[in-house]
Design a protein around this motif. Structure first.
Motif: not given
Length: 119
Positions: A71-78
């Motif tokens: 999740v951090h790699d794909i969408d740091p904002e989420i």
């Protein structure tokens, strides 16, 4: 379903029974006779889910860490939003297999469905 889960708890007393197993056993019973479902459950637990239902749920914790990293790699904002709100990945990662079991549009229509669910 109760007989299969009880048989599994006797077959593997170290793991025993855990509530999350009902989703897997239920799907298997929809796809095959009880004895086949039992042995398929044994195979799934041994091959795909070792540690998921053990003391400490070590495999669940590991999958949660992997999920957090993805999740951090794909969408740091989420990822930041979830972190600010103290939402741990194990809260949503564990339900993903169950969700795939219940929402797959053609589950039960082919022998490849179980492979899809366990990917």
């Amino acid at each position: 379903m109760k007989k299969i889960l009880k048989a599994y708890s006797i077959y593997n007393p170290k793991v025993g029974y855990c509530q999350g197993m009902t989703s897997i056993a239920g799907i298997l019973l929809m796809l095959m006779p009880a004895e086949q479902a039992f042995w398929c459950l044994v195979s799934i637990m041994n091959k795909y889910l070792p540690g998921y239902y053990s003391d400490g749920l070590l495999a669940v914790q590991l999958d949660g860490r992997v999920m957090e990293s993805l999740v951090h790699d794909i969408d740091p904002e989420i990822s930041a939003f979830l972190g600010r709100n103290d939402v741990q990945a194990t809260f949503y990662a564990v339900g993903m297999v169950s969700m795939r079991l219940h929402t797959h549009p053609t589950l039960g229509n082919s022998s490849q469905d179980m492979g899809y669910v366990l990917m």
